[in-house]
Write an enzyme that holds these catalytic residues in place. Structure first.
Site, mmCIF file in Angstrom:
data_model
loop_
_atom_site.group_PDB
_atom_site.id
_atom_site.type_symbol
_atom_site.label_atom_id
_atom_site.label_comp_id
_atom_site.label_asym_id
_atom_site.label_seq_id
_atom_site.Cartn_x
_atom_site.Cartn_y
_atom_site.Cartn_z
ATOM 1 N N ARG A 39 0.822 -1.223 0.000
ATOM 2 C CA ARG A 39 0.000 0.000 0.000
ATOM 3 C C ARG A 39 0.860 1.279 0.000
ATOM 4 N NH1 ARG A 39 -2.330 -3.458 -1.554
ATOM 5 N NH2 ARG A 39 -3.987 -4.630 -0.568
ATOM 6 N N SER A 75 -11.146 -1.661 3.687
ATOM 7 C CA SER A 75 -10.422 -2.030 4.914
ATOM 8 C C SER A 75 -9.792 -0.774 5.500
ATOM 9 C CB SER A 75 -9.327 -3.034 4.606
ATOM 10 O OG SER A 75 -9.903 -4.195 4.082
ATOM 11 N N GLU A 104 -4.926 2.213 6.919
ATOM 12 C CA GLU A 104 -4.652 2.183 5.472
ATOM 13 C C GLU A 104 -5.315 3.400 4.843
ATOM 14 O OE1 GLU A 104 -5.360 -1.569 3.453
ATOM 15 O OE2 GLU A 104 -6.170 -0.502 1.732
HETATM 16 P P1 FAD Z 1 -8.644 8.190 -3.346
HETATM 17 O O1 FAD Z 1 -9.258 7.494 -2.184
HETATM 18 O O2 FAD Z 1 -9.398 9.300 -3.951
HETATM 19 O O3 FAD Z 1 -7.189 8.689 -2.943
HETATM 20 C C1 FAD Z 1 -6.264 7.819 -2.311
HETATM 21 C C2 FAD Z 1 -4.861 8.461 -2.465
HETATM 22 O O4 FAD Z 1 -4.476 8.330 -3.837
HETATM 23 C C3 FAD Z 1 -4.865 9.966 -2.143
HETATM 24 O O5 FAD Z 1 -3.712 10.278 -1.405
HETATM 25 C C4 FAD Z 1 -4.816 10.608 -3.522
HETATM 26 O O6 FAD Z 1 -4.179 11.878 -3.499
HETATM 27 C C5 FAD Z 1 -4.009 9.597 -4.304
HETATM 28 N N1 FAD Z 1 -4.273 9.678 -5.744
HETATM 29 C C6 FAD Z 1 -5.473 9.577 -6.364
HETATM 30 N N2 FAD Z 1 -5.298 9.760 -7.689
HETATM 31 C C7 FAD Z 1 -3.982 9.961 -7.894
HETATM 32 C C8 FAD Z 1 -3.174 10.227 -9.054
HETATM 33 N N3 FAD Z 1 -3.716 10.337 -10.274
HETATM 34 N N4 FAD Z 1 -1.840 10.411 -8.882
HETATM 35 C C9 FAD Z 1 -1.264 10.333 -7.652
HETATM 36 N N5 FAD Z 1 -1.979 10.095 -6.531
HETATM 37 C C10 FAD Z 1 -3.311 9.910 -6.651
HETATM 38 N N6 FAD Z 1 -8.064 -1.311 -1.896
HETATM 39 C C11 FAD Z 1 -7.264 -2.344 -2.234
HETATM 40 O O7 FAD Z 1 -6.055 -2.158 -2.400
HETATM 41 N N7 FAD Z 1 -7.766 -3.602 -2.391
HETATM 42 C C12 FAD Z 1 -9.085 -3.880 -2.239
HETATM 43 O O8 FAD Z 1 -9.499 -5.010 -2.406
HETATM 44 C C13 FAD Z 1 -9.967 -2.797 -1.894
HETATM 45 N N8 FAD Z 1 -11.284 -3.003 -1.720
HETATM 46 C C14 FAD Z 1 -12.098 -1.962 -1.414
HETATM 47 C C15 FAD Z 1 -13.468 -2.194 -1.258
HETATM 48 C C16 FAD Z 1 -14.332 -1.148 -0.947
HETATM 49 C C17 FAD Z 1 -15.807 -1.412 -0.780
HETATM 50 C C18 FAD Z 1 -13.822 0.160 -0.801
HETATM 51 C C19 FAD Z 1 -14.750 1.306 -0.509
HETATM 52 C C20 FAD Z 1 -12.461 0.398 -0.934
HETATM 53 C C21 FAD Z 1 -11.584 -0.658 -1.242
HETATM 54 N N9 FAD Z 1 -10.209 -0.454 -1.403
HETATM 55 C C22 FAD Z 1 -9.388 -1.499 -1.736
HETATM 56 C C23 FAD Z 1 -9.630 0.884 -1.169
HETATM 57 C C24 FAD Z 1 -9.572 1.792 -2.402
HETATM 58 O O9 FAD Z 1 -10.589 1.483 -3.323
HETATM 59 C C25 FAD Z 1 -8.209 1.720 -3.088
HETATM 60 O O10 FAD Z 1 -7.180 2.078 -2.216
HETATM 61 C C26 FAD Z 1 -8.148 2.603 -4.348
HETATM 62 O O11 FAD Z 1 -6.962 2.329 -5.037
HETATM 63 C C27 FAD Z 1 -8.210 4.110 -4.022
HETATM 64 O O12 FAD Z 1 -8.410 4.808 -5.233
HETATM 65 P P2 FAD Z 1 -9.208 6.188 -5.304
HETATM 66 O O13 FAD Z 1 -9.204 6.653 -6.707
HETATM 67 O O14 FAD Z 1 -10.524 6.062 -4.657
HETATM 68 O O15 FAD Z 1 -8.249 7.100 -4.449
#
Ligand code: FAD
Length: 311
Positions: free
Chosen positions: A177, A227, A297
């Site tokens: 992560r 998570s 996380e």
């Molecule tokens: P955000 O939550 O909007 O941002 C997270 C971070 O990423 C922030 O610091 C942001 O600044 C940065 N970021 C976003 N875009 C960029 C970019 N273009 N360049 C640089 N930095 C950037 N995660 C897992 O790893 N595995 C799973 O199985 C998983 N299951 C999930 C299930 C559910 C129901 C939910 C709600 C979440 C889950 N997640 C899981 C967590 C999440 O979906 C992931 O971590 C996902 O990758 C976050 O992406 P996001 O676009 O929503 O980022």
């Protein structure tokens, strides 16, 4: 008028009208449906406009917060000062041979589906991760034995100063992560993922199995950020929380999920403050019971709500 909106007037004039929103409620853009107002919420549709925003912010000392799909962040109730940049409108995905070239505002679920359509294997693990491609790079998102680090080849980024840069495989610094994107203020714009030719029936079958596993185990009926805690070495956060008797514990509208102890769900109009108080409560209880301090996380951003009487 808000200080930052005033200081960004010249930038606002330069960008397309519909790319900028002032005092935007962030709860509309987070998976947990929580978070206060963002002073300026900017959704560029070109790399040049994205660069324009970063150069302006750097020159004028305006803070920039990057938001993907908001599925791994808690935005505090006082909202986000300065510019909140969201790349959701940069969402094109192209596939050539075994390479998936995705703009980072596309969803990683969308990328895995496009890969399936081309009989490419390697992104099945991502078929239920509700984030953007950029968020997946930042988090080194992973599930069921797969992770972004396994497939990512090259990424076009903008630096904090607004300069374009291309990063290759040996520069991603991937860990559990973690990535170079979480260590430096790089904004990923476009990534190339290399997959392998596979059997479309088998790829589809794997994606269906993973989807069923998620739907069975995770409380997908409620807003959450997945998570909340990282896996402590050799242990499972959910198991520690469950065995600490915390499932069903509520603070305000936030609840430790009864279905999956690793999730905290917004069951009834939770504020970010409810949510964070419950996170701290879980950390304390698990530490008391098992001597393990769980690390989050989920990423917390923004400001606490100001007290109108004392501020
Ligand atoms: P955000 O939550 O909007 O941002 C997270 C971070 O990423 C922030 O610091 C942001 O600044 C940065 N970021 C976003 N875009 C960029 C970019 N273009 N360049 C640089 N930095 C950037 N995660 C897992 O790893 N595995 C799973 O199985 C998983 N299951 C999930 C299930 C559910 C129901 C939910 C709600 C979440 C889950 N997640 C899981 C967590 C999440 O979906 C992931 O971590 C996902 O990758 C976050 O992406 P996001 O676009 O929503 O980022």
């Amino acid at each position: 008028m808000n200080e930052y909106i005033q200081r960004c007037e010249a930038l606002i004039q330069e960008l397309p009208h519909d790319a900028v929103r002032q005092n935007e409620p962030i709860y509309k853009h987070t998976y947990t449906q929580m978070g206060g107002l963002a002073d300026l919420f900017i959704t560029p549709t070109t790399y040049d406009d994205t660069q324009r925003v970063l150069k302006f912010a750097h020159r004028n000392n305006i803070p920039v917060t990057l938001l993907g799909n908001g599925s791994n962040v808690i935005v505090k109730d006082g909202g986000i000062r300065g510019i909140t940049l969201c790349l959701k409108h940069l969402n094109n995905i192209e596939i050539t041979d075994t390479q998936v070239v995705a703009q980072t505002g596309a969803t990683i679920i969308g990328a895995s589906r496009e890969a399936l359509a081309e009989s490419l294997t390697g992104l099945e693990f991502a078929c239920g991760i509700p984030g953007t491609v950029g968020g997946a790079f930042y988090m080194n998102a992973g599930a069921y034995g797969g992770q972004i680090a396994d497939v990512l080849e090259r990424v076009l980024v903008l630096t904090e100063e607004g300069d374009f840069l291309t990063l290759g495989k040996d520069e991603f610094e991937f860990d559990y992560r973690k990535s170079v994107f979480s260590k430096k203020q790089y904004i990923a714009l476009e990534g190339t993922m290399t997959l392998e030719k596979g059997d479309v029936v088998q790829i589809k079958q794997k994606m269906d199995e993973l989807t069923i596993a998620r739907e069975t185990k995770q409380p997908l009926e409620y807003p959450s950020c997945g998570s909340v805690f990282k896996r402590p070495p050799g242990m499972f956060a959910g198991k520690l929380i469950q065995e600490s008797g915390l499932q069903g514990t509520r603070i305000g509208g936030a609840e430790v999920s009864k279905k999956h102890a690793g999730f905290i769900v917004n069951v009834d109009g939770s504020t970010a403050s409810d949510y964070m108080n419950l996170v701290r409560h879980v950390q304390e209880k698990v530490n008391e019971t098992f001597g393990v301090m769980l690390e989050t996380e989920v990423i917390t951003i923004g400001e606490d709500l100001k007290d109108p009487v004392n501020d």
